[in-house]
Design a protein around this motif. Structure first.
Motif, mmCIF file in Angstrom:
data_model
loop_
_atom_site.group_PDB
_atom_site.id
_atom_site.type_symbol
_atom_site.label_atom_id
_atom_site.label_comp_id
_atom_site.label_asym_id
_atom_site.label_seq_id
_atom_site.Cartn_x
_atom_site.Cartn_y
_atom_site.Cartn_z
ATOM 1 N N PRO A 85 0.775 -1.201 0.051
ATOM 2 C CA PRO A 85 0.150 0.158 -0.209
ATOM 3 C C PRO A 85 0.865 1.092 0.098
ATOM 4 C CG PRO A 85 -0.028 -1.067 2.234
ATOM 5 C CD PRO A 85 0.583 -1.959 1.164
ATOM 6 N N ARG A 86 0.439 2.444 -0.708
ATOM 7 C CA ARG A 86 0.805 3.555 -0.434
ATOM 8 C C ARG A 86 0.142 4.422 0.407
ATOM 9 N NH1 ARG A 86 2.533 0.573 -4.961
ATOM 10 N NH2 ARG A 86 4.073 1.590 -6.448
ATOM 11 N N ILE A 87 0.657 5.539 0.878
ATOM 12 C CA ILE A 87 0.075 6.455 1.668
ATOM 13 C C ILE A 87 -1.384 6.738 1.390
ATOM 14 C CG2 ILE A 87 2.023 7.331 3.017
ATOM 15 C CD1 ILE A 87 1.792 9.600 0.882
ATOM 16 N N TRP A 88 -1.776 6.926 0.034
ATOM 17 C CA TRP A 88 -3.012 7.061 -0.311
ATOM 18 C C TRP A 88 -3.936 6.069 -0.036
ATOM 19 C CZ3 TRP A 88 0.705 8.742 -3.535
ATOM 20 C CH2 TRP A 88 1.401 7.870 -4.512
ATOM 21 N N ASP A 89 -3.389 4.853 -0.137
ATOM 22 C CA ASP A 89 -4.305 3.567 0.029
ATOM 23 C C ASP A 89 -4.533 3.666 1.381
ATOM 24 O OD1 ASP A 89 -4.204 2.238 -2.521
ATOM 25 O OD2 ASP A 89 -2.082 1.922 -2.109
ATOM 26 N N MET A 90 -3.816 3.996 2.366
ATOM 27 C CA MET A 90 -4.221 3.986 3.897
ATOM 28 C C MET A 90 -5.145 5.109 4.170
ATOM 29 S SD MET A 90 -0.204 3.562 5.268
ATOM 30 C CE MET A 90 0.791 2.032 4.444
ATOM 31 N N VAL A 91 -5.021 6.212 3.458
ATOM 32 C CA VAL A 91 -5.966 7.423 3.815
ATOM 33 C C VAL A 91 -7.428 6.811 3.122
ATOM 34 C CG1 VAL A 91 -6.856 9.635 2.730
ATOM 35 C CG2 VAL A 91 -4.371 9.006 3.439
ATOM 36 N N SER A 92 -7.258 6.238 1.858
ATOM 37 C CA SER A 92 -8.583 5.582 1.460
ATOM 38 C C SER A 92 -9.326 4.427 2.701
ATOM 39 C CB SER A 92 -8.492 4.919 0.214
ATOM 40 O OG SER A 92 -9.660 4.344 -0.165
ATOM 41 N N ASP A 93 -8.447 3.651 3.094
ATOM 42 C CA ASP A 93 -8.757 2.581 3.879
ATOM 43 C C ASP A 93 -9.387 3.242 5.109
ATOM 44 O OD1 ASP A 93 -8.046 0.741 2.006
ATOM 45 O OD2 ASP A 93 -6.203 0.169 3.025
ATOM 46 N N ALA A 94 -8.762 4.467 5.684
ATOM 47 C CA ALA A 94 -9.377 5.263 6.746
ATOM 48 C C ALA A 94 -10.724 5.715 6.541
ATOM 49 C CB ALA A 94 -8.264 5.942 7.366
ATOM 50 N N GLY A 95 -11.022 5.690 5.214
ATOM 51 C CA GLY A 95 -12.487 6.338 4.910
ATOM 52 C C GLY A 95 -12.330 7.767 4.670
ATOM 53 N N ARG A 96 -11.353 8.366 4.083
ATOM 54 C CA ARG A 96 -11.007 9.545 3.640
ATOM 55 C C ARG A 96 -10.439 9.769 2.354
ATOM 56 N NH1 ARG A 96 -7.836 12.866 8.409
ATOM 57 N NH2 ARG A 96 -8.855 14.669 7.076
ATOM 58 N N LYS A 97 -10.677 10.872 1.898
ATOM 59 C CA LYS A 97 -10.176 11.092 0.310
ATOM 60 C C LYS A 97 -8.972 11.162 -0.093
ATOM 61 C CE LYS A 97 -15.070 12.370 -1.511
ATOM 62 N NZ LYS A 97 -15.714 13.439 -2.198
ATOM 63 N N ALA A 98 -8.344 10.753 -1.060
ATOM 64 C CA ALA A 98 -7.177 11.288 -1.439
ATOM 65 C C ALA A 98 -7.227 11.818 -3.081
ATOM 66 C CB ALA A 98 -6.236 10.181 -1.407
ATOM 67 N N TRP A 99 -6.352 12.488 -3.404
ATOM 68 C CA TRP A 99 -6.248 13.107 -4.970
ATOM 69 C C TRP A 99 -4.603 13.078 -5.036
ATOM 70 C CZ3 TRP A 99 -6.364 14.203 -9.288
ATOM 71 C CH2 TRP A 99 -6.456 15.153 -9.976
ATOM 72 N N ILE A 100 -4.337 12.109 -6.202
ATOM 73 C CA ILE A 100 -3.227 11.837 -6.492
ATOM 74 C C ILE A 100 -3.125 12.371 -7.741
ATOM 75 C CG2 ILE A 100 -1.373 10.009 -7.006
ATOM 76 C CD1 ILE A 100 -2.881 10.367 -3.981
ATOM 77 N N CYS A 101 -1.964 13.551 -8.016
ATOM 78 C CA CYS A 101 -2.241 14.280 -9.301
ATOM 79 C C CYS A 101 -0.684 14.494 -9.705
ATOM 80 C CB CYS A 101 -2.712 15.959 -8.969
ATOM 81 S SG CYS A 101 -2.603 16.820 -10.641
ATOM 82 N N GLY A 102 -0.278 13.172 -10.737
ATOM 83 C CA GLY A 102 0.863 13.228 -11.515
ATOM 84 C C GLY A 102 2.044 12.486 -10.582
ATOM 85 N N SER A 103 1.640 11.907 -9.573
ATOM 86 C CA SER A 103 2.990 11.529 -8.669
ATOM 87 C C SER A 103 3.637 10.242 -9.613
ATOM 88 C CB SER A 103 2.327 10.849 -7.678
ATOM 89 O OG SER A 103 1.863 11.787 -6.513
ATOM 90 N N MET A 104 4.817 10.343 -9.416
ATOM 91 C CA MET A 104 5.573 9.463 -10.348
ATOM 92 C C MET A 104 5.714 7.837 -9.839
ATOM 93 S SD MET A 104 9.713 9.873 -11.254
ATOM 94 C CE MET A 104 9.511 10.935 -12.823
ATOM 95 N N ASN A 105 5.656 7.093 -10.878
ATOM 96 C CA ASN A 105 5.584 5.795 -10.605
ATOM 97 C C ASN A 105 4.648 5.027 -9.523
ATOM 98 O OD1 ASN A 105 6.872 3.735 -11.941
ATOM 99 N ND2 ASN A 105 8.475 3.826 -10.651
ATOM 100 N N ALA A 106 3.344 5.741 -9.453
ATOM 101 C CA ALA A 106 2.464 5.488 -8.642
ATOM 102 C C ALA A 106 1.602 4.251 -8.906
ATOM 103 C CB ALA A 106 1.391 6.633 -8.489
ATOM 104 N N ALA A 107 0.499 3.960 -7.997
ATOM 105 C CA ALA A 107 -0.198 2.690 -8.225
ATOM 106 C C ALA A 107 -1.405 2.978 -6.996
ATOM 107 C CB ALA A 107 0.463 1.521 -7.982
#
Length: 474
Positions: free
Chosen positions: A83-105
Motif C-alpha cells: 500500500p501507498r500512503i493514499w491507500d491508507m487514507v482511503s482505507d481510513a474512509g477519507r479521500k485522496a487526490w493523486i495528481c501526477g505522482s511518479m511511478n504511482a499505483a
C-alpha cells in the motif's frame, strides 16, 4: 475541522540553488514557506544506479527502502502490491487526490479518491475512469515527444483537450501565459519553456478538484525544473564545467534553471492561498541534482532518440505483437504476451551494433516486458553505419537516431528538500538528515491518519516541536 495535507512534489529541486535564488530575491514564495516550516534535508540512502526519482518516489509513498520495494524502472510502480500512503487514507474512509505522482499505483478496487497518473505511466488507470483521458491523451504525447517541435496530436484530440480544460479549472493566468509563450516562440528560441505551461495546466486541474473534493491527502507532482537541470546546468553554472556551450546556446539557456524555479515559486504562492486553516503544506523533492562532470572528456553526455521506432524495430528484427510504451528521455518499454517473445526482443535489440562491435541499444527483460533505449553517450563518426543480426542492410546511425538538442549536464544527488508547513506556521531547522522512509508515516500523521505499526520508521520526532499532539499520535 478535519486536517488535510497538500504535498508539493517538485522533483529534484536542489537545496543550494533554492538558497541562492532566495538570497537574490527571486523566490519570494519559497522564502515565505521556508520561514514558516520545519526545514530538513532528506537522505535518499541510495547510490547509482539506484539513485533515480522513480525509485525514490516509491520510497516516499510507501516508507519502504529500495531493497524492500525493488521497483527499479519508471513505469514499474504498479508491480509493487504494497500500500501507498493514499491507500491508507482511503482505507481510513477519507479521500485522496493523486495528481501526477511518479511511478504511482493504487491498491484494491474501491479507492476513495481521484488519480491522475504521471505522463510516463503504462499500467495505472486514471480514476474516475475516463475523466482525465482527454488531458492525458495530449500531455503524454507532448511529454514523451518533448524533443519534437510538432508532436503528433490530432485536431480531434486537441479539441477534446481544450474542452476538458475549459470545464475543469483552466485559469485566465494559464491562458495568458500560453498565449505569451506561443507568440514569443515566433521571434525567440523559447520552445523549452513549454514544460512550464504543462505545469500550469496540471496545477489548474489540481486546484479545481482540490476545491470540490477537499481530500485529506493531495499530492501534486512537477518535473519541469528537474528536466531543465539535467540539460541546462552547464549554462546555469558554466564555471563548473571544463567544456562550455557556444555563445548562442549559452544565451539561449542561461536562465532556464532560474526560470523553472521561479515558475514553481508562483505555484507555491497559489498553493498557500488554496490551503485551508487546518491544512499542512509539505514541499518534498525526494532527491536533488548536482553538476555532471564525469563526461567532460567527451564534451558531455549526449542522449539519442529514435527517429521512428517501427523502422528501427523492423531493422533489428524485433518480434511483432508488442505494445510500445515510451517513458523518459530515450527509454521505452515493449510489452509482450510472453516472456519468450520479450527475451527474443532483447536479443535482437542488443544485436544492433556499430562497426567496432559497440552495442547501440541497452535492453533487458523483465518477465514479458522489455526495458530499452539507446546506450550511446557520444555521437559516432558521421560516416558510422549500424548493423543488425536480423538484416543485411547497414543504414547510417544518423538515419535511425538523432541527438537531443542539449547534452546532459546535471546528475542526481542523494540530498533532498523536505519543508513541512503546519497550520501553526512555526519554523525550525532539523539538524540531521531525514530518511525518505520517515516521510510516509509523517504525512499520514499530519493528516490525523493512524499509522500504528505499518512502517519500519516512526513519524519525524521533530514534529513535536511544532505540535506535541502530533508526537503523541505517532
Amino acid at each position: 475541522m478535519a486536517k488535510d495535507v497538500i504535498v508539493l512534489e517538485f522533483n529534484e529541486l536542489t537545496p543550494s540553488v533554492v538558497d541562492r535564488l532566495i538570497a537574490l530575491g527571486k523566490l519570494p514564495n519559497f522564502a515565505k514557506l521556508r520561514s514558516q516550516s520545519i526545514v530538513a534535508i532528506t537522505d535518499a540512502e541510495e547510490a547509482p544506479p539506484a539513485l533515480e526519482p522513480w525509485i525514490q518516489w516509491v520510497t516516499v509513498h510507501t516508507g519502504l527502502s529500495y531493497a524492500e520495494h525493488k521497483v527499479f524502472d519508471l513505469g514499474d510502480g504498479p508491480r509493487l502490491k504494497e500500500p501507498r500512503i493514499w491507500d491508507m487514507v482511503s482505507d481510513a474512509g477519507r479521500k485522496a487526490w493523486i495528481c501526477g505522482s511518479m511511478n504511482a499505483a493504487v491498491q484494491g478496487g474501491s479507492f476513495n479518491g481521484m488519480v491522475l497518473p504521471d505522463p510516463w505511466a503504462t499500467d495505472i488507470k486514471p480514476q474516475p475512469a475516463g475523466l482525465f483521458d482527454p488531458y492525458l491523451d495530449v500531455v503524454r504525447t507532448y511529454v514523451q515527444e518533448y524533443t519534437t517541435n510538432r508532436p503528433g496530436v490530432s485536431k480531434s484530440k486537441m479539441l477534446r483537450f481544450m474542452r476538458f480544460m475549459a470545464g475543469n479549472g483552466l485559469s485566465s493566468r494559464t491562458m495568458l501565459e500560453t498565449i505569451r509563450q506561443l507568440v514569443g516562440e515566433l521571434s525567440k528560441p523559447i520552445h523549452w519553456r513549454r514544460a512550464t505551461i504543462l505545469d500550469r495546466l496540471q496545477w489548474d486541474i489540481f486546484r479545481r478538484f482540490y476545491r470540490t473534493e477537499r481530500p485529506a491527502l493531495s499530492t501534486f507532482f512537477l518535473n519541469s525544473t528537474a528536466h531543465f537541470q539535467h540539460y541546462f546546468w552547464r549554462n546555469f553554472e558554466p564555471q563548473a564545467f571544463s567544456v562550455n556551450s557556444d555563445a548562442e546556446t549559452q544565451k539561449k539557456y542561461a536562465e532556464a534553471i532560474p526560470y523553472g524555479y521561479q515558475k514553481m515559486d508562483e505555484i507555491i504562492g497559489e498553493a498557500r492561498a488554496l490551503a485551508g486553516p487546518e491544512t499542512s503544506i509539505v514541499l518534498c523533492t525526494a532527491l536533488s541534482q548536482q553538476p555532471m562532470l564525469d563526461h567532460e572528456d567527451i564534451g558531455g553526455k549526449q542522449i539519442f532518440k529514435m527517429h521512428n521506432q517501427d523502422k528501427l524495430f523492423a531493422f533489428a528484427g524485433v518480434p511483432e505483437g508488442y505494445t510500445y510504451a515510451p517513458v523518459m528521455a530515450e527509454q521505452f518499454h515493449l510489452i509482450y504476451d510472453t516472456e519468450a517473445e520479450a527475451q527474443k526482443a532483447v536479443e535482437r535489440l542488443r544485436g544492433v551494433k556499430l562497426p567496432d562491435g559497440t552495442s547501440v541499444m541497452m535492453a533487458r527483460c523483465e518477465g514479458s516486458r522489455v526495458f530499452s533505449g539507446c546506450d550511446l553517450v557520444t555521437h559516432p563518426a558521421a560516416s558510422a553505419k549500424i548493423t543488425s543480426t536480423a538484416s543485411n542492410e547497414t543504414p547510417a546511425f544518423d538515419a535511425m537516431f538523432y541527438p537531443v538538442e542539449a547534452v546532459r549536464s546535471g546528475m542526481h544527488h542523494a540530498d533532498g528538500m523536505l519543508w513541512i508547513c503546519t497550520p501553526e506556521h512555526m519554523h525550525t531547522v532539523v539538524e540531521r538528515r531525514v530518511s525518505l522512509r520517515e516521510i510516509a508515516p509523517t504525512l499520514l500523521t499530519l493528516a490525523d491518519i493512524p499509522v500504528g505499526n505499518s512502517f519500519a520508521l516512526p513519524p519525524m520526532p521533530e514534529l513535536e516541536w511544532v505540535n506535541p499532539a502530533i508526537s503523541q499520535a505517532a
